[in-house]
Design an enzyme around this catalytic site. Structure first.
Site, PDB file in Angstrom:
ATOM      1  N   ASP A  58       0.482  -1.198  -0.284  1.00  0.00           N
ATOM      2  CA  ASP A  58       0.255   0.218  -0.008  1.00  0.00           C
ATOM      3  C   ASP A  58       0.990   1.174   0.155  1.00  0.00           C
ATOM      4  O   ASP A  58       0.358   2.354  -0.613  1.00  0.00           O
ATOM      5  CB  ASP A  58      -0.971  -0.030   0.935  1.00  0.00           C
ATOM      6  N   SER A  89     -12.064   4.966  27.613  1.00  0.00           N
ATOM      7  CA  SER A  89     -12.116   3.738  27.260  1.00  0.00           C
ATOM      8  C   SER A  89     -12.155   2.671  28.630  1.00  0.00           C
ATOM      9  O   SER A  89     -11.194   2.629  29.386  1.00  0.00           O
ATOM     10  CB  SER A  89     -10.644   3.358  26.508  1.00  0.00           C
ATOM     11  N   GLY A 143      -2.494  -5.355  18.792  1.00  0.00           N
ATOM     12  CA  GLY A 143      -1.074  -5.424  18.769  1.00  0.00           C
ATOM     13  C   GLY A 143      -0.913  -6.591  17.925  1.00  0.00           C
ATOM     14  O   GLY A 143       0.292  -7.382  17.852  1.00  0.00           O
ATOM     15  N   GLY A 145      -1.377  -7.272  14.786  1.00  0.00           N
ATOM     16  CA  GLY A 145      -2.337  -7.072  13.448  1.00  0.00           C
ATOM     17  C   GLY A 145      -3.249  -7.076  12.643  1.00  0.00           C
ATOM     18  O   GLY A 145      -3.925  -7.654  11.984  1.00  0.00           O
ATOM     19  N   SER A 147      -4.954  -3.991  12.938  1.00  0.00           N
ATOM     20  CA  SER A 147      -5.248  -3.241  12.895  1.00  0.00           C
ATOM     21  C   SER A 147      -6.835  -2.124  13.727  1.00  0.00           C
ATOM     22  O   SER A 147      -7.848  -1.683  13.949  1.00  0.00           O
ATOM     23  CB  SER A 147      -6.061  -2.833  11.645  1.00  0.00           C
ATOM     24  N   SER A 148      -6.236  -2.815  15.307  1.00  0.00           N
ATOM     25  CA  SER A 148      -6.938  -1.954  16.743  1.00  0.00           C
ATOM     26  C   SER A 148      -6.928  -0.888  16.192  1.00  0.00           C
ATOM     27  O   SER A 148      -8.595   0.138  16.206  1.00  0.00           O
ATOM     28  CB  SER A 148      -6.809  -2.805  17.790  1.00  0.00           C
ATOM     29  N   SER A 149      -5.915   0.151  15.597  1.00  0.00           N
ATOM     30  CA  SER A 149      -5.978   1.410  15.797  1.00  0.00           C
ATOM     31  C   SER A 149      -6.656   2.252  15.054  1.00  0.00           C
ATOM     32  O   SER A 149      -7.066   2.811  14.897  1.00  0.00           O
ATOM     33  CB  SER A 149      -4.587   2.338  15.537  1.00  0.00           C
ATOM     34  N   ASP A 193      -5.284   0.113   6.275  1.00  0.00           N
ATOM     35  CA  ASP A 193      -6.130   0.089   7.130  1.00  0.00           C
ATOM     36  C   ASP A 193      -7.245   0.324   7.404  1.00  0.00           C
ATOM     37  O   ASP A 193      -8.508  -0.018   7.682  1.00  0.00           O
ATOM     38  CB  ASP A 193      -5.033  -0.549   8.428  1.00  0.00           C
TER      39      ASP A 193
END
Ligand code: GLA
Length: 404
Positions: A58, A89, A143, A145, A147-149, A193
């Site tokens: 990408d 959160s 963490g 991989g 794509s939680s962020s 992502d």
């Protein structure tokens, strides 16, 4: 722009519900009420993703093919007319983080940098966004991989787009979220992502051309073909900011520069040998070979899926893994072990997914072999002395949406 998800971000979503989602949304709304004393204006969701094929392409203007997971970050949000930004959160100890929307500065640290960065990016692009009260709850593994962020960014962006009536398209939201992550958080990620979280559709993988962001929703009917896509979270945690990712990007840029092309996407598979012969640095040569062959693999997977040949894509996934391991050098022993054990137990194909250096792998398996493959991977981990992996099926779910 093709595909059914290019309407404005304010539309109610990209279809589909995940079982139990409404109950979770109500819980998040209740928690918001306890925290801030009033009901939220709404509750939004954005999913994590796995990438089926197209890794480290990408940021080379290439092709990717992610699908959204049923796992989501939920956000209960109310807009405020002043500039106070209150962020909380359920997953992070430490109470409410209070910031001011009008004085946000890149470099503010911690988890709150993701939602705050989105507000910063929206305002920086000239959108009228003031303060907000936000409560978040996620079941996307962090963490891993997955794509939680990006899910955290996109859910914030969609809530803001709805509440402040911004009239932004979903791909524009994705771009702004990427900017938040690149500049505000300081992680040099590509666009995959955020676009996956914003634009994926239930039952489909998203074919994305990262040069012009053209999208195609490609039917990915695992159940109809008697297949399952297992996600194996190795438990090995990576940090994209640790330099390796940035170094890969630099080597790719060096390669493109040496070949006189805008990006490695412009090197066609048919001309690869000729291109490689022009490169003196063996590391750059390997990186280029990965990107060129990976782009070709994405296009071949799309062709096969669109021709109804989902059962034949396995070897392309496995070839992608070998290329990531040997040419791009972003795998790790645990990821290699997942692939080896899964294939040994009859998987049709397997590969690491996401940035690498840990995180998760995927394995395409016959439904009837799913348990045997999961068992083989778990046993291989135990034998090698690694902690137990977490294994679950990926069901292609919808992109970001409003729930309440
Ligand atoms: C991470 C980045 C993406 C992409 C992948 C590798 O997930 O955030 O932009 O580069 O790694 O394909």
């Amino acid at each position: 722009m093709t595909g059914g998800t290019s309407g404005t971000a304010g539309t109610s979503g990209t279809g589909g519900t995940v079982p139990g989602e409404t109950a979770r949304a109500r819980q998040v709304a209740d928690a918001f009420r306890e925290l801030y004393g009033t009901a939220p204006d709404g509750v939004w969701a954005a999913p994590g993703r796995v990438n089926l094929i197209g890794e480290h392409t990408d940021y080379n203007d290439g092709f990717v093919m992610p699908l959204a997971l049923p796992n989501t970050v939920l956000a209960a949000v109310s807009r405020r007319d002043d500039d106070l930004l209150r962020l909380h959160s359920a997953d992070v100890p430490g109470g409410v983080v209070e910031l001011r929307a009008d004085v946000l500065e890149p470099g503010d640290g911690g988890w709150a940098a993701y939602p705050a960065g989105v507000v910063w990016a929206l305002r920086g692009a000239g959108h009228r966004v003031t303060g907000a009260d936000v409560h978040l709850a996620s079941d996307v593994p962090v963490g891993a991989g997955l794509s939680s962020s990006a899910a955290l960014e996109v859910v914030t962006a969609l809530a803001c787009a709805d509440l402040f009536d911004l009239g932004l398209l979903r791909w524009q939201l994705a771009r702004l979220c990427q900017r938040a992550e690149n500049v505000y958080v300081g992680v040099p990620c590509g666009i995959m992502d955020q676009t996956a979280a914003a634009c994926c559709a239930e039952g489909h993988a998203l074919h994305l051309d990262t040069r012009d962001l053209a999208q195609r929703q490609v039917p990915f009917d695992l159940a109809g073909a008697g297949l399952r896509l297992l996600v194996v979270d190795t438990g090995v945690r990576h940090a994209l900011g640790d330099g390796e990712y940035a170094t890969r990007r630099e080597r790719c840029e060096e390669g493109a520069h040496a070949l006189g092309v805008q990006a490695l996407r412009d090197v066609a598979l048919e001309r690869m040998d000729e291109a490689l012969a022009q490169l003196s640095d063996p590391v750059v040569r390997r990186r280029v070979r990965h990107v060129v062959t990976e782009n070709a693999r994405v296009e071949e997977v799309v062709a096969r899926l669109e021709a109804g040949r989902i059962r034949t894509i396995g070897p392309l996934l496995t070839a992608g893994h070998s290329s990531l391991r040997d040419d791009f050098e972003v795998s790790c022993p645990e990821l290699d072990l997942v692939v080896e054990a899964a294939l040994g137990a009859g998987a049709l194909g397997a590969r690491m997914t996401g940035a690498g250096f840990g995180g998760s792998a995927i394995a395409l398996v016959d439904e009837g072999d799913a348990d045997a493959v999961a068992k083989a991977v778990t046993e291989a981990f135990a034998t090698a002395g690694h902690g137990a992996p977490r294994i679950f099926p990926a069901v292609p779910a919808a992109g970001a949406r409003r729930l309440l």
